[in-house]
Scaffold this active site. Structure first.
Site, PDB file in Angstrom:
ATOM      1  N   SER A  50      33.104  27.987  43.145  1.00 47.28           N
ATOM      2  CA  SER A  50      34.319  28.706  41.894  1.00 47.28           C
ATOM      3  C   SER A  50      35.154  27.461  40.761  1.00 47.28           C
ATOM      4  O   SER A  50      35.480  26.456  40.758  1.00 47.28           O
ATOM      5  CB  SER A  50      35.090  30.117  41.609  1.00 47.28           C
ATOM      6  OG  SER A  50      36.261  29.773  42.227  1.00 47.28           O
ATOM      7  N   ASP A  82      29.456  28.509  41.001  1.00 49.44           N
ATOM      8  CA  ASP A  82      29.874  29.849  41.240  1.00 49.44           C
ATOM      9  C   ASP A  82      30.681  30.166  39.694  1.00 49.44           C
ATOM     10  O   ASP A  82      32.039  30.004  39.011  1.00 49.44           O
ATOM     11  CB  ASP A  82      30.330  30.488  42.111  1.00 49.44           C
ATOM     12  CG  ASP A  82      30.115  31.389  42.903  1.00 49.44           C
ATOM     13  OD1 ASP A  82      29.402  32.359  42.841  1.00 49.44           O
ATOM     14  OD2 ASP A  82      31.432  32.434  43.464  1.00 49.44           O
ATOM     15  N   HIS A  83      29.937  31.225  38.866  1.00 46.61           N
ATOM     16  CA  HIS A  83      30.277  31.978  38.317  1.00 46.61           C
ATOM     17  C   HIS A  83      30.739  31.310  36.919  1.00 46.61           C
ATOM     18  O   HIS A  83      31.986  31.456  36.503  1.00 46.61           O
ATOM     19  CB  HIS A  83      31.001  33.281  38.185  1.00 46.61           C
ATOM     20  CG  HIS A  83      30.957  34.216  39.366  1.00 46.61           C
ATOM     21  ND1 HIS A  83      30.122  35.549  38.726  1.00 46.61           N
ATOM     22  CD2 HIS A  83      31.452  34.286  40.764  1.00 46.61           C
ATOM     23  CE1 HIS A  83      29.852  36.444  39.653  1.00 46.61           C
ATOM     24  NE2 HIS A  83      30.417  36.074  41.080  1.00 46.61           N
ATOM     25  N   ASP A 104      27.313  32.638  34.685  1.00 49.08           N
ATOM     26  CA  ASP A 104      27.630  34.036  34.412  1.00 49.08           C
ATOM     27  C   ASP A 104      27.658  34.401  33.416  1.00 49.08           C
ATOM     28  O   ASP A 104      28.778  34.367  32.304  1.00 49.08           O
ATOM     29  CB  ASP A 104      28.974  34.846  35.662  1.00 49.08           C
ATOM     30  CG  ASP A 104      29.040  36.093  35.270  1.00 49.08           C
ATOM     31  OD1 ASP A 104      28.746  37.031  34.675  1.00 49.08           O
ATOM     32  OD2 ASP A 104      29.990  36.386  36.064  1.00 49.08           O
ATOM     33  N   GLU A 134      23.198  36.060  35.547  1.00 46.05           N
ATOM     34  CA  GLU A 134      23.147  37.619  35.996  1.00 46.05           C
ATOM     35  C   GLU A 134      23.647  38.424  34.842  1.00 46.05           C
ATOM     36  O   GLU A 134      23.972  37.962  33.759  1.00 46.05           O
ATOM     37  CB  GLU A 134      25.112  37.258  36.300  1.00 46.05           C
ATOM     38  CG  GLU A 134      25.831  38.396  36.678  1.00 46.05           C
ATOM     39  CD  GLU A 134      27.651  38.756  37.102  1.00 46.05           C
ATOM     40  OE1 GLU A 134      27.935  38.035  37.814  1.00 46.05           O
ATOM     41  OE2 GLU A 134      27.978  39.689  36.843  1.00 46.05           O
ATOM     42  N   HIS A 206      26.094  39.508  44.919  1.00 45.97           N
ATOM     43  CA  HIS A 206      27.622  38.946  45.160  1.00 45.97           C
ATOM     44  C   HIS A 206      28.043  39.391  45.648  1.00 45.97           C
ATOM     45  O   HIS A 206      28.032  40.856  45.633  1.00 45.97           O
ATOM     46  CB  HIS A 206      27.685  38.584  43.388  1.00 45.97           C
ATOM     47  CG  HIS A 206      27.468  37.469  43.271  1.00 45.97           C
ATOM     48  ND1 HIS A 206      28.275  36.602  42.326  1.00 45.97           N
ATOM     49  CD2 HIS A 206      25.564  36.978  42.443  1.00 45.97           C
ATOM     50  CE1 HIS A 206      27.370  35.097  41.725  1.00 45.97           C
ATOM     51  NE2 HIS A 206      26.230  35.583  41.647  1.00 45.97           N
ATOM     52  N   GLY A 207      29.714  39.335  46.068  1.00 39.87           N
ATOM     53  CA  GLY A 207      30.317  40.710  46.507  1.00 39.87           C
ATOM     54  C   GLY A 207      29.746  40.311  48.669  1.00 39.87           C
ATOM     55  O   GLY A 207      30.180  42.264  48.455  1.00 39.87           O
ATOM     56  N   ASN A 228      26.080  35.967  48.519  1.00 42.37           N
ATOM     57  CA  ASN A 228      28.144  35.163  48.218  1.00 42.37           C
ATOM     58  C   ASN A 228      28.410  35.995  49.283  1.00 42.37           C
ATOM     59  O   ASN A 228      28.775  37.058  49.391  1.00 42.37           O
ATOM     60  CB  ASN A 228      27.751  35.267  47.149  1.00 42.37           C
ATOM     61  CG  ASN A 228      26.672  34.033  45.844  1.00 42.37           C
ATOM     62  OD1 ASN A 228      25.537  33.704  46.619  1.00 42.37           O
ATOM     63  ND2 ASN A 228      27.252  34.761  44.385  1.00 42.37           N
ATOM     64  N   THR A 231      35.265  36.379  50.021  1.00 45.34           N
ATOM     65  CA  THR A 231      36.217  36.770  50.667  1.00 45.34           C
ATOM     66  C   THR A 231      35.964  36.839  52.640  1.00 45.34           C
ATOM     67  O   THR A 231      37.516  36.167  53.295  1.00 45.34           O
ATOM     68  CB  THR A 231      36.578  38.200  50.408  1.00 45.34           C
ATOM     69  OG1 THR A 231      36.273  38.172  49.063  1.00 45.34           O
ATOM     70  CG2 THR A 231      37.634  38.912  50.981  1.00 45.34           C
TER      71      THR A 231
HETATM   72  P1  13P Z   1      32.985  38.471  48.136  1.00 45.46           P
HETATM   73  O1  13P Z   1      34.416  37.281  48.326  1.00 45.46           O
HETATM   74  O2  13P Z   1      33.315  39.357  48.075  1.00 45.46           O
HETATM   75  O3  13P Z   1      32.248  37.419  49.862  1.00 45.46           O
HETATM   76  O4  13P Z   1      31.982  37.460  47.163  1.00 45.46           O
HETATM   77  C1  13P Z   1      31.528  36.225  46.932  1.00 45.46           C
HETATM   78  C2  13P Z   1      31.113  36.105  45.569  1.00 45.46           C
HETATM   79  O5  13P Z   1      30.285  36.939  44.934  1.00 45.46           O
HETATM   80  C3  13P Z   1      31.309  34.765  45.438  1.00 45.46           C
HETATM   81  O6  13P Z   1      30.089  34.587  43.965  1.00 45.46           O
HETATM   82  O1  G3H Z   2      32.829  35.504  42.832  1.00 41.98           O
HETATM   83  C1  G3H Z   2      33.835  35.276  43.593  1.00 41.98           C
HETATM   84  C2  G3H Z   2      34.005  34.330  44.524  1.00 41.98           C
HETATM   85  O2  G3H Z   2      35.101  35.322  45.239  1.00 41.98           O
HETATM   86  C3  G3H Z   2      35.486  33.171  43.711  1.00 41.98           C
HETATM   87  O3  G3H Z   2      36.553  33.358  43.672  1.00 41.98           O
HETATM   88  O4  G3H Z   2      37.420  32.453  41.142  1.00 41.98           O
HETATM   89  O5  G3H Z   2      39.232  32.686  43.530  1.00 41.98           O
HETATM   90  O6  G3H Z   2      37.821  30.889  43.175  1.00 41.98           O
HETATM   91  P1  G3H Z   2      38.001  33.016  42.684  1.00 41.98           P
HETATM   92 ZN    ZN Z   3      30.230  35.961  42.878  1.00 42.33          ZN
END
Ligand code: 13P
Ligand code: G3H
Ligand code: ZN
Length: 282
Positions: A50, A82-83, A104, A134, A206-207, A228, A231
């Site tokens: 990220s 990522d994002h 994103d 996205e 995601h998530g 993805n 967490t």
């Molecule tokens: P989580 O942290 O909820 O697994 O999401 C990860 C994610 O979507 C990274 O882009």
């Molecule tokens: O999508 C979010 C990811 O979990 C990345 O999180 O921005 O804290 O690295 P972060």
């Molecule tokens: Zn994400």
């Protein structure tokens, strides 16, 4: 082997009806855990960083670590942003050697999201770099957005977006959120099925940490090809660190704390790869 692009991995996943895990890499131990899990499972894998991870570890360190991990591995590995919300950051990642980037633009008005996604595709595609876009707002439990259905991806809008941009993978909002869930997430599978019918390209979930395995499997059966996870790795990694520090409060060797954390991350990543059906595909 050298780093590969995400599009190739997702095309293979499309043919095999499975999904490839995209795991967030924030430090050396997590990079090592992801690669070791992939080797042990014989699974293709996506390592993603990220903007926050890049700020924390440094772009050159992230790129260098993942490139070395891939070159020493016998399974296909992609390096993905990522994002990416900032055009310049996306370009820096491409220049640095990322084989895939996410733009994103979900916070932008639709036409602006389309225009910037297209601009990035024009730069990335000729040099073989994959692009994820996205549409819809995935949100985060930490912001207490608790993603209202109004922010979910509209299937018709998704069709229009994919037609206009030509993008080959799309992150959608169907009820998941980033971070730890307070209750059990409920995914809108009808919406996912409608999106898949209209766009017919790999869908990105995601998530995904905290989404029950059965729901993830169902999402994969409806066209999700990239899942993805961040967490769940954080929980496993930091949980193991806490255990060591509680058991040995006098421990001052970081390796004695980070080693078990790395092992805990390997375990959870392997479990995810089995759920996603990517084990044994490399
Ligand atoms: P989580 O942290 O909820 O697994 O999401 C990860 C994610 O979507 C990274 O882009
Ligand atoms: O999508 C979010 C990811 O979990 C990345 O999180 O921005 O804290 O690295 P972060
Ligand atoms: Zn994400």
């Amino acid at each position: 082997m050298p780093l590969v692009g995400v599009d190739t991995l997702l095309e293979q996943a499309q043919q095999g009806n499975y999904a490839v895990g995209a795991f967030n890499a924030n430090n050396m131990e997590i990079v090592q855990a992801i690669i070791q899990a992939a080797e042990l499972e014989r699974s293709p894998v996506i390592m993603q960083a990220s903007q926050g991870a890049i700020r924390y570890a440094g772009l050159e360190y992230i790129t260098g670590m993942v490139r070395i991990a891939a070159e020493n591995s016998t399974v296909p590995v992609a390096l993905h942003l990522d994002h990416g919300t900032d055009f310049d950051q996306v370009i820096k990642c491409i220049r640095s050697g990322f084989t895939s980037v996410m733009f994103d633009g979900s916070q932008l008005p639709l036409e602006e999201n389309i225009a910037t996604t297209k601009k990035i595709l024009e730069i990335a595609r000729p040099i073989g770099v994959s692009v994820e876009a996205e549409l819809g707002k995935i949100g985060g439990t930490e912001d207490d957005i608790h993603v209202s259905e109004a922010a979910y991806t509209d299937p018709e809008e998704a069709r229009y977006f994919v037609e206009q941009t030509g993008v080959r993978s799309l992150a959608v909002a169907i009820g998941t959120a980033h971070g730890q869930y307070k209750g059990e997430p409920r995914l809108d599978f009808d919406r996912l099925a409608a999106i898949q019918r209209l766009v017919n390209i790999p869908i990105v979930l995601h998530g995904s940490s905290g989404v029950p395995d059965e729901a993830v499997r169902k999402a994969i059966s409806l066209g999700v090809r990239k899942v993805n996870i961040d967490t769940n790795i954080r929980e496993a990694f930091v949980g193991a660190m806490r255990e060591v520090m509680a058991a040995k409060p006098g421990e001052i060797d970081p390796r004695q704390i980070l080693g078990p954390a790395r092992e805990a991350a390997i375990k959870i990543i392997r479990e995810k790869m089995r759920v996603f059906g990517s084990s044994g595909r490399a």
